[in-house]
Design a protein around this motif. Structure first.
Motif: not given
Length: 311
Positions: A9-18
């Motif tokens: 798997s991969f971890s998507l970091l684009g939403l971490n700051d929301l």
């Protein structure tokens, strides 16, 4: 070093700051947008299939464009909506490759269909007496198949090359899987991948050049007759608007993915990343629905018939 064949798997970091409140707002807006995309594209597909007067090459290509929009957005929105409701933004390795394949084959197919629509308009305006001899059912089916199969083949090649890479990381700095993000995680040389990617990008932006040259010739031909000018304004202007919309959105994403500044806020990055998954699928059918007289009349007739039936 991680062998891609054993990666899970991969971890998507684009939403971490929301924040939680921001996620609720974004979820509501995204769900509304996704529903609107399904509504406008589905309505146009339904109208074209239902009305025999619209069973002409241009409207068949338009129907294909709408079907492609539904195909492409399905590769992004369900997963994105799910991520907005959870704290763990993980995607499987196979799911990541599938998302890349769906999203970017959708974009490439859009360019192919727009090129076919430009060719159709060229024949209709510049060679009207030969139109039905040139745009036969057999040729339309062949062109439709090529517009689908060539992008699929190109992106199968890209995915096979990507899947052979050894990776040195699991974190993707976006809200969805994108080929360049995986290439940046590679421990191996990606020169071959970059060359192949540049070839495919050049090939599909070459479609833009083909369309622009076609329209330059169309303008030259249409200006000489009133009927030609009428056809150009009714059918070519919406096509050009759609082309500009798709081209600008994709160029925006590609250039930012490679050269974007790390100092840009994550919210701005996310918007730039999904621009081509929001505006073209939403506005292309609206532009055509309002501009093309036959489509507009069919829509109004259907609405009047539905209202009469309900009354």
């Amino acid at each position: 070093m991680i062998n891609a064949t054993t990666l899970s798997s991969f971890s998507l970091l684009g939403l971490n700051d929301l924040t939680t409140k921001q996620r609720v707002i974004v979820f509501s807006f995204t769900l509304l947008c996704y529903c609107a995309i399904f509504l406008v594209n589905g309505a146009l597909i339904f109208i074209i299939l239902l009305d025999e007067k619209l069973h002409e090459p241009m409207y068949i290509f338009l129907c294909n464009l709408c079907i492609n929009s539904l195909y492409g957005t399905t590769g992004f929105y369900p997963k994105f909506l799910y991520d907005l409701l959870t704290d763990s933004h993980v995607i499987s390795y196979i799911g990541c490759l599938l998302q890349i394949f769906v999203i970017y084959s959708y974009v490439a197919t859009d360019f192919s269909i727009l090129a076919l629509m430009a060719y159709d308009r060229y024949v209709a305006i510049c060679r009207p007496l030969e139109y039905h001899a040139v745009m036969t059912k057999h040729r339309i089916v062949l062109l439709q198949c090529l517009s689908r199969l060539v992008p699929l083949f190109c992106h199968v090649v890209i995915l096979v090359m990507t899947s052979r890479l050894k990776l040195c990381g699991l974190h993707i700095e976006k809200i969805y899987c994108e080929n360049w993000s995986i290439l940046k995680l590679s421990c191996d040389s990606i020169t071959t991948n970059n060359i192949m990617g540049f070839i495919f990008i050049s090939f599909y932006f070459g479609h833009d050049l083909f369309i622009m040259f076609s329209y330059a010739y169309l303008v030259k031909s249409a200006i000489n007759s009133r009927e030609g000018r009428r056809k150009f304004m009714q059918t070519c202007v919406p096509h050009l608007l759609c082309l500009i919309n798709v081209s600008a959105a994709l160029l925006f994403d590609l250039m930012y993915a490679r050269y974007g500044s790390a100092s840009v806020p994550q919210t701005v990055k996310n918007f730039m990343a999904v621009y081509f998954l929001i505006l073209p699928p939403l506005f292309n059918p609206i532009i055509y629905g309002f501009k093309l007289t036959k489509v507009r009349n069919s829509l109004l007739s259907l609405c009047a018939y539905t209202k009469q039936g309900l009354g």
